[in-house]
Design a protein around this motif. Structure first.
Motif, PDB file in Angstrom:
ATOM      1  N   GLU B  23       9.390  18.329  23.741  1.00 47.30           N
ATOM      2  CA  GLU B  23       8.963  18.315  25.201  1.00 47.30           C
ATOM      3  C   GLU B  23       8.044  17.258  25.105  1.00 47.30           C
ATOM      4  O   GLU B  23       8.020  16.047  25.943  1.00 47.30           O
ATOM      5  CB  GLU B  23       7.822  18.539  25.640  1.00 47.30           C
ATOM      6  CG  GLU B  23       7.503  18.791  26.693  1.00 47.30           C
ATOM      7  CD  GLU B  23       6.291  20.444  27.102  1.00 47.30           C
ATOM      8  OE1 GLU B  23       6.510  21.389  26.784  1.00 47.30           O
ATOM      9  OE2 GLU B  23       5.686  20.429  28.499  1.00 47.30           O
ATOM     10  N   TYR B  26      10.820  14.455  24.984  1.00 46.36           N
ATOM     11  CA  TYR B  26      11.916  14.488  26.460  1.00 46.36           C
ATOM     12  C   TYR B  26      10.281  13.926  27.064  1.00 46.36           C
ATOM     13  O   TYR B  26      11.385  12.683  28.474  1.00 46.36           O
ATOM     14  CB  TYR B  26      11.401  15.349  27.135  1.00 46.36           C
ATOM     15  CG  TYR B  26      12.327  15.982  28.129  1.00 46.36           C
ATOM     16  CD1 TYR B  26      13.504  15.683  28.436  1.00 46.36           C
ATOM     17  CD2 TYR B  26      11.780  16.744  29.499  1.00 46.36           C
ATOM     18  CE1 TYR B  26      14.365  15.878  29.855  1.00 46.36           C
ATOM     19  CE2 TYR B  26      11.530  16.533  30.795  1.00 46.36           C
ATOM     20  CZ  TYR B  26      13.012  16.271  31.091  1.00 46.36           C
ATOM     21  OH  TYR B  26      13.635  16.609  32.332  1.00 46.36           O
ATOM     22  N   ARG B  27       9.498  13.727  27.201  1.00 44.52           N
ATOM     23  CA  ARG B  27       8.981  12.686  28.496  1.00 44.52           C
ATOM     24  C   ARG B  27       8.482  11.678  27.989  1.00 44.52           C
ATOM     25  O   ARG B  27       8.807  11.000  29.155  1.00 44.52           O
ATOM     26  CB  ARG B  27       7.658  13.172  28.254  1.00 44.52           C
ATOM     27  CG  ARG B  27       7.060  14.618  29.041  1.00 44.52           C
ATOM     28  CD  ARG B  27       6.650  15.138  30.017  1.00 44.52           C
ATOM     29  NE  ARG B  27       6.600  16.858  30.654  1.00 44.52           N
ATOM     30  CZ  ARG B  27       7.271  17.199  31.230  1.00 44.52           C
ATOM     31  NH1 ARG B  27       7.735  17.193  32.385  1.00 44.52           N
ATOM     32  NH2 ARG B  27       7.314  18.744  31.541  1.00 44.52           N
ATOM     33  N   ARG B  30      12.586  10.338  29.424  1.00 48.21           N
ATOM     34  CA  ARG B  30      13.588  11.073  30.391  1.00 48.21           C
ATOM     35  C   ARG B  30      13.882  10.065  31.763  1.00 48.21           C
ATOM     36  O   ARG B  30      14.693  10.470  32.055  1.00 48.21           O
ATOM     37  CB  ARG B  30      11.947  12.088  31.249  1.00 48.21           C
ATOM     38  CG  ARG B  30      11.160  12.128  31.817  1.00 48.21           C
ATOM     39  CD  ARG B  30      10.295  13.866  32.017  1.00 48.21           C
ATOM     40  NE  ARG B  30      10.495  13.644  33.602  1.00 48.21           N
ATOM     41  CZ  ARG B  30       9.911  13.100  34.513  1.00 48.21           C
ATOM     42  NH1 ARG B  30       9.130  12.206  34.974  1.00 48.21           N
ATOM     43  NH2 ARG B  30       9.943  13.775  35.755  1.00 48.21           N
ATOM     44  N   SER B  31      12.398   9.471  32.272  1.00 49.97           N
ATOM     45  CA  SER B  31      12.480   8.167  33.451  1.00 49.97           C
ATOM     46  C   SER B  31      13.510   7.543  32.900  1.00 49.97           C
ATOM     47  O   SER B  31      14.512   7.119  33.932  1.00 49.97           O
ATOM     48  CB  SER B  31      11.368   8.014  32.916  1.00 49.97           C
ATOM     49  OG  SER B  31      10.200   9.131  34.141  1.00 49.97           O
ATOM     50  N   TYR B  34      16.844   8.737  32.973  1.00 50.74           N
ATOM     51  CA  TYR B  34      17.614   9.312  34.423  1.00 50.74           C
ATOM     52  C   TYR B  34      17.447   8.104  35.631  1.00 50.74           C
ATOM     53  O   TYR B  34      18.383   7.670  35.486  1.00 50.74           O
ATOM     54  CB  TYR B  34      16.109   9.566  34.910  1.00 50.74           C
ATOM     55  CG  TYR B  34      16.718  10.580  36.395  1.00 50.74           C
ATOM     56  CD1 TYR B  34      17.353  11.643  36.506  1.00 50.74           C
ATOM     57  CD2 TYR B  34      16.575   9.463  37.667  1.00 50.74           C
ATOM     58  CE1 TYR B  34      18.368  12.430  37.735  1.00 50.74           C
ATOM     59  CE2 TYR B  34      16.925  10.183  38.815  1.00 50.74           C
ATOM     60  CZ  TYR B  34      17.390  10.811  39.140  1.00 50.74           C
ATOM     61  OH  TYR B  34      18.039  11.943  39.982  1.00 50.74           O
ATOM     62  N   ARG B  35      17.244   6.966  34.936  1.00 52.84           N
ATOM     63  CA  ARG B  35      17.592   5.294  35.345  1.00 52.84           C
ATOM     64  C   ARG B  35      18.848   4.627  35.178  1.00 52.84           C
ATOM     65  O   ARG B  35      18.865   4.153  36.151  1.00 52.84           O
ATOM     66  CB  ARG B  35      16.655   4.374  35.433  1.00 52.84           C
ATOM     67  CG  ARG B  35      14.882   4.364  36.547  1.00 52.84           C
ATOM     68  CD  ARG B  35      14.133   3.959  36.460  1.00 52.84           C
ATOM     69  NE  ARG B  35      12.952   3.031  35.100  1.00 52.84           N
ATOM     70  CZ  ARG B  35      12.214   4.535  34.944  1.00 52.84           C
ATOM     71  NH1 ARG B  35      11.073   4.432  35.994  1.00 52.84           N
ATOM     72  NH2 ARG B  35      11.538   3.486  33.788  1.00 52.84           N
ATOM     73  N   PHE B  51      22.322  14.141  33.262  1.00 52.44           N
ATOM     74  CA  PHE B  51      20.930  14.009  32.750  1.00 52.44           C
ATOM     75  C   PHE B  51      20.673  15.241  32.320  1.00 52.44           C
ATOM     76  O   PHE B  51      20.618  15.246  30.771  1.00 52.44           O
ATOM     77  CB  PHE B  51      19.650  13.823  33.884  1.00 52.44           C
ATOM     78  CG  PHE B  51      18.969  13.811  32.839  1.00 52.44           C
ATOM     79  CD1 PHE B  51      18.098  12.453  32.911  1.00 52.44           C
ATOM     80  CD2 PHE B  51      17.424  14.743  33.527  1.00 52.44           C
ATOM     81  CE1 PHE B  51      16.798  12.595  32.487  1.00 52.44           C
ATOM     82  CE2 PHE B  51      16.730  14.797  33.055  1.00 52.44           C
ATOM     83  CZ  PHE B  51      16.134  13.355  32.200  1.00 52.44           C
ATOM     84  N   TRP B  55      20.587  16.128  28.309  1.00 54.73           N
ATOM     85  CA  TRP B  55      19.539  16.692  27.037  1.00 54.73           C
ATOM     86  C   TRP B  55      20.222  18.563  26.432  1.00 54.73           C
ATOM     87  O   TRP B  55      19.299  17.989  25.313  1.00 54.73           O
ATOM     88  CB  TRP B  55      18.224  16.830  28.280  1.00 54.73           C
ATOM     89  CG  TRP B  55      17.729  15.457  28.331  1.00 54.73           C
ATOM     90  CD1 TRP B  55      18.204  14.912  29.707  1.00 54.73           C
ATOM     91  CD2 TRP B  55      16.655  14.570  27.379  1.00 54.73           C
ATOM     92  NE1 TRP B  55      16.947  13.380  29.291  1.00 54.73           N
ATOM     93  CE2 TRP B  55      16.583  13.995  27.583  1.00 54.73           C
ATOM     94  CE3 TRP B  55      16.486  14.876  25.858  1.00 54.73           C
ATOM     95  CZ2 TRP B  55      15.196  13.140  27.513  1.00 54.73           C
ATOM     96  CZ3 TRP B  55      15.825  14.339  25.228  1.00 54.73           C
ATOM     97  CH2 TRP B  55      14.862  13.253  26.138  1.00 54.73           C
TER      98      TRP B  55
END
Lengths: 225, 190
Positions: B23, B26-27, B30-31, B34-35, B51, B55
Motif C-alpha cells: 500500500e 502504491y501510494r 499511483r499518480s 496513471y499520468r 493501470f 499493478w
C-alpha cells in the motif's frame, strides 16, 4: 535523472499541469487484490480427514458383512446341534432339519390340502385370534430348508427323534405325522374335525393330543376342546 | 512504519507477506504511473484498464521479485510492455514510432495554435501548462514515453533505456527530440 538533458523550466511547467489521478474505486480494487494475494490461506483440512468418510463407509460395509456371516454360521450351528426332544418340536422346525425327500412330501401334502380345502366352515371363520403369531412360522417352514446348508451330522438324528416321537405318541399314521409337520394349525384342526365327523374319535383324539403337544400355546376352538 | 523504506525494501516486504508495504509503494507511484498511461493513451478508460493490469502484474510477480534494478525502472518496464501490447491489440499507429522513431513524422510541428487561444491569452501560466500537455500528447509515442519516463518516473537515461528495451543513445536521442519540440512549441506561444 536525465540531468544532461534536463530542462527545469519545462519540468516545472509540466508538474503544474500534471493532472490525472486514478479513480478511488480502482485504488480500492487494486489494494484489495494485493491484500488478498498475501492473506494467509485458511487452514487446510488434514489429509486424514479427507479419508474419514470413505473409511467409515468401508468399515460399516465390512462390519455388516462380517456380522451377517457370523449370524448365519451361528444359525446353522444351532440348527445342527438342537436336541429335538427338548425342543418344542414345532412341525416347521422339525421339518427344517429333515432330509430333502421329506421336504418334498411335505410340500406335496400342503399342495394337496390347498387344492382340496375341506368343505364346511371357511378357514377364515375358524381362524383363532392368535393365528397371526402362529401362521408365519408354519407357512415359512417349507422355504427354510432351501436357505439352510446341507444338514450336518446330527441333523438326521434329530429328524429320527421327531419321527420316533410321532410313532410313540399314537397310531397316528406316519404320513399323517409328516403331513402334520408341514401343515398349518388350522389345516391340522380341520383334519381333526374331519376325523370326528367320520366317527374316528380315537384317531381324532390322538391327533388332537399331538396337536396340543406341537402347539401348546394355541387356543383351541370350542368345538375341539 | 513504511515511511523511511526504499521502494525496493517495500517490494521485498510485500513479497514476504506485508500487505501494508504494498500500500505504501502504491501510494508513492499511483499518480505518476496513471499520468504516464493517461498521456500515452489519451483516454481515461483505457488508462484505467492498463493501470489495473500493471499493478496486478506487480502483485503476481512478487514471488520472483529480486532487487536487480530500481523499483521504478521495473514498474515502468512492466508498464511499457503492457502499453506495447495495448497498441498492438488496437492496431494503433503509435507502435510504428517505437520501431522507426520517425523524427519528422510527429504532429507537434504541425500543431497549430488554437484559434481562440492566441499567444496573448496563453501567457497565463495555467493555459501555458495545458498547452504543454496538449503538445506532449501530440509527440510520437516513443518520444512521448521517454519524456514521461523522465518526468513521471524520474528515471535516468540508462533506466529509461532498460525500461523500454533500447540502448542509452536511442533513449537520449528520443528525449532530446521531445524536449526540443516542446520548447519550440512553447516559444511560439510566448
Amino acid at each position: 535523472m536525465t540531468d544532461e538533458l534536463r530542462d527545469e523550466r519545462l519540468s516545472r511547467l509540466y508538474r503544474e499541469s500534471a493532472a490525472g489521478e486514478p479513480p478511488p474505486a480502482l485504488d480500492a480494487a487494486i489494494l484489495a487484490a494485493a491484500r488478498a494475494a498475501v492473506a494467509p490461506a485458511p487452514p487446510r483440512r488434514p489429509g486424514w480427514r479427507a479419508w474419514m468418510l470413505p473409511t467409515s463407509l468401508a468399515a460399516t460395509v465390512v462390519l455388516t458383512v462380517s456380522l451377517t456371516l457370523v449370524v448365519r454360521q451361528e444359525q446353522e450351528r444351532v440348527e445342527a446341534e438342537a436336541p429335538p426332544p427338548a425342543a418344542p418340536s414345532r412341525p416347521a422346525e422339525s421339518e427344517a432339519a429333515a432330509p430333502a425327500v421329506r421336504q418334498e412330501k411335505a410340500a406335496t401334502a400342503i399342495e394337496q390340502k390347498a387344492a382340496a380345502p375341506p368343505s364346511g366352515l371357511k378357514r377364515e371363520e375358524v381362524r383363532p385370534q392368535s393365528e397371526p403369531l402362529a401362521r408365519p412360522a408354519a407357512t415359512e417352514a417349507p422355504a427354510a430348508p432351501a436357505v439352510a446348508a446341507p444338514p450336518p451330522a446330527p441333523a438326521p438324528a434329530a429328524a429320527d427323534a421327531v419321527e420316533s416321537r410321532a410313532k410313540a405318541a399314537a397310531p397316528l399314521r406316519p404320513e399323517a405325522a409328516r403331513a402334520a409337520v408341514a401343515r398349518t394349525p388350522e389345516q391340522w384342526l380341520e383334519e381333526i374335525r374331519q376325523l370326528k365327523s367320520q366317527g374316528k374319535e380315537k384317531e381324532a383324539a390322538e391327533s388332537l393330543a399331538a396337536f396340543r403337544q406341537a402347539f401348546p400355546d394355541y387356543r383351541l376352538p370350542e368345538d375341539l376342546r | 512504519m513504511h515511511e523511511g523504506m526504499s521502494d525496493e525494501a517495500l517490494m521485498l516486504a510485500y513479497r514476504d507477506g506485508d500487505a501494508g508495504a504494498f500500500e505504501a509503494l502504491y501510494r508513492r507511484w499511483r499518480s505518476r504511473l496513471y499520468r504516464y498511461l493517461l498521456r500515452q493513451c489519451g483516454n481515461a478508460a483505457e488508462a484505467d484498464e492498463l493501470f489495473q493490469d500493471i499493478w496486478l502484474k506487480v502483485v503476481n510477480a512478487r514471488r520472483g521479485y529480486e532487487v536487480a534494478a530500481k523499483f521504478s525502472t521495473w514498474l515502468f518496464r512492466i508498464a511499457h510492455n503492457r502499453l506495447i501490447d495495448h497498441y498492438r491489440a488496437r492496431g494503433r499507429a503509435e507502435i510504428a514510432s517505437f520501431d522507426d522513431d520517425p523524427d519528422d513524422a510527429d504532429a507537434v510541428a504541425a500543431l497549430p495554435a488554437r484559434p481562440h487561444e492566441q499567444p496573448e491569452a496563453l501567457l497565463e501560466r495555467k493555459a501555458l501548462a495545458e498547452e504543454l500537455v496538449r503538445r506532449i500528447e501530440a509527440l510520437p509515442a516513443a518520444q512521448r514515453e521517454t519524456f514521461l519516463l523522465s518526468e513521471e518516473g524520474e528515471l535516468t537515461l540508462e533506466e529509461i533505456a532498460a525500461a523500454t528495451g533500447v540502448n542509452r543513445e536511442t533513449a537520449k536521442s528520443r528525449l532530446r527530440y521531445a524536449l526540443n519540440k516542446l520548447r519550440a512549441g512553447l516559444k511560439e506561444l510566448r
